[in-house]
Design a protein around this motif. Structure first.
Motif, PDB file in Angstrom:
ATOM      1  N   LYS A  44     -10.651  10.399   2.888  1.00 36.53           N
ATOM      2  CA  LYS A  44     -10.314   9.891   4.219  1.00 36.53           C
ATOM      3  C   LYS A  44     -10.415   8.713   4.537  1.00 36.53           C
ATOM      4  O   LYS A  44      -9.394   7.988   5.094  1.00 36.53           O
ATOM      5  CB  LYS A  44     -10.912  10.892   5.525  1.00 36.53           C
ATOM      6  CG  LYS A  44     -10.425  10.654   6.837  1.00 36.53           C
ATOM      7  CD  LYS A  44     -11.090  11.419   7.611  1.00 36.53           C
ATOM      8  CE  LYS A  44     -10.587  11.379   9.175  1.00 36.53           C
ATOM      9  NZ  LYS A  44     -11.636  12.162  10.135  1.00 36.53           N
ATOM     10  N   LYS A  45     -11.644   8.040   4.071  1.00 37.71           N
ATOM     11  CA  LYS A  45     -11.646   6.566   4.267  1.00 37.71           C
ATOM     12  C   LYS A  45     -10.678   5.603   3.483  1.00 37.71           C
ATOM     13  O   LYS A  45     -10.097   4.733   3.822  1.00 37.71           O
ATOM     14  CB  LYS A  45     -13.010   6.102   3.936  1.00 37.71           C
ATOM     15  CG  LYS A  45     -14.289   6.544   4.719  1.00 37.71           C
ATOM     16  CD  LYS A  45     -15.550   5.909   4.158  1.00 37.71           C
ATOM     17  CE  LYS A  45     -16.656   6.492   5.163  1.00 37.71           C
ATOM     18  NZ  LYS A  45     -18.153   6.115   4.532  1.00 37.71           N
ATOM     19  N   TRP A  48      -7.141   5.665   5.387  1.00 38.71           N
ATOM     20  CA  TRP A  48      -6.807   4.565   6.240  1.00 38.71           C
ATOM     21  C   TRP A  48      -7.140   3.216   5.986  1.00 38.71           C
ATOM     22  O   TRP A  48      -6.593   2.289   6.362  1.00 38.71           O
ATOM     23  CB  TRP A  48      -7.999   5.068   7.262  1.00 38.71           C
ATOM     24  CG  TRP A  48      -7.380   6.406   7.950  1.00 38.71           C
ATOM     25  CD1 TRP A  48      -8.231   7.841   7.824  1.00 38.71           C
ATOM     26  CD2 TRP A  48      -6.206   6.777   8.772  1.00 38.71           C
ATOM     27  NE1 TRP A  48      -7.413   8.623   8.492  1.00 38.71           N
ATOM     28  CE2 TRP A  48      -6.459   7.953   8.947  1.00 38.71           C
ATOM     29  CE3 TRP A  48      -5.165   5.853   9.165  1.00 38.71           C
ATOM     30  CZ2 TRP A  48      -5.252   8.767   9.805  1.00 38.71           C
ATOM     31  CZ3 TRP A  48      -4.281   6.663   9.977  1.00 38.71           C
ATOM     32  CH2 TRP A  48      -4.249   7.784  10.133  1.00 38.71           C
ATOM     33  N   ASN A  49      -8.220   2.895   5.016  1.00 38.02           N
ATOM     34  CA  ASN A  49      -8.569   1.540   4.607  1.00 38.02           C
ATOM     35  C   ASN A  49      -8.827   1.765   3.068  1.00 38.02           C
ATOM     36  O   ASN A  49     -10.094   1.631   2.534  1.00 38.02           O
ATOM     37  CB  ASN A  49      -9.628   1.022   5.440  1.00 38.02           C
ATOM     38  CG  ASN A  49     -10.211  -0.400   5.218  1.00 38.02           C
ATOM     39  OD1 ASN A  49      -9.241  -1.081   4.627  1.00 38.02           O
ATOM     40  ND2 ASN A  49     -11.286  -0.780   5.339  1.00 38.02           N
TER      41      ASN A  49
END
Length: 252
Positions: A44-45, A48-49
């Motif tokens: 997930k991290k 997004w980044n």
């Protein structure tokens, strides 16, 4: 699941789990669940980044997960490992199942009529594969309920039409139950509550099908489904070959 008569003994109730505990012990399942939560957080991290640091963590954690599953960082447990054990169970004439519960992440999209399942053990189990195995097995001829615990298993396109998608898996089941949206995660108390209630409803289905003096009617079962403590979840199900959404949640 009900186990049929063996050596003139009365039927015994037995839950058969695939993959079995011989393949994945309780301890190993718990460890995989913990590692999967961490992995999902990394992914997930990274979505997004994106960063090289997170990518390396994902790569290394993947090795650990494979080691836990197969004892080798370069070997994974896959669908090819799962299917032979499932086929052995389905070909075992000692079994006479009255319900099938399918748990896993359901990969599909609104508007499509296909879907695959995956999770902590493996990915890629398709509706068509399950049709081919479950619909032809000698052990599933008397299945009364098909219970699907993945996301969007009971949206219109996947359960409404006879013989299409999930409606075509064990189509003679008196009850086919699923979710009309994202399902609660298995660690959610709501998920456990819904499963308990569905199992209670399965008991009513069995009484209706097998005991003419039970007093259970189709409406009894329908009204009990309407009372499921679902939070704000949208549910979908087929009862006696008729499709319902609860509450109404029309999606294409």
């Amino acid at each position: 699941m009900e186990k049929g008569k063996i050596h003139n003994k009365e039927p015994e109730s037995e839950m058969v789990i695939v993959p079995s505990y011989k393949v994945f012990s309780r301890e190993k399942r718990q460890k995989l669940q913990e590692l999967t939560i961490i992995m999902n957080g990394y992914k997930k991290k990274n979505m997004w980044n994106p960063s090289e640091e997170i990518s390396i963590k994902i790569f290394n954690l993947g090795k650990v997960i494979r080691w836990v599953k197969a004892g080798d960082i370069n070997v994974d447990y896959t669908l090819k490992d799962f299917l032979p054990e499932l086929q052995d169970v389905l070909n075992n004439e000692l079994y006479d199942f009255d319900r099938v519960i399918i748990s896993g992440h359901h990969g599909t999209y609104y508007g499509r009529i296909d879907g695959t399942l995956g999770g902590e053990f493996f990915n890629g189990l398709s509706i068509d594969t399950l049709k081919n195995l479950l619909n032809t097995s000698i052990t599933t001829k008397h299945v009364n309920s098909l219970i699907l615990l993945g996301c969007q298993t009971a949206i219109n396109k996947l359960m409404e039409r006879d013989g299409i998608a999930w409606a075509g898996v064990l189509p003679n089941s008196f009850l086919q139950f699923g979710f009309n949206e994202a399902a609660p995660v298995k660690t959610d108390e709501l998920d456990l509550s819904i499963i308990r209630e569905i199992l209670e409803i399965q008991t009513l289905v069995s009484l209706f099908k097998n005991d003419q003096n039970s007093g259970i009617t189709i409406d009894t079962i329908f009204q009990r489904i309407m009372k499921i403590k679902r939070g704000n979840r949208y549910l979908g199900f087929r009862l006696n070959n008729k499709y319902y959404q609860y509450p109404k949640h029309f999606v294409e």
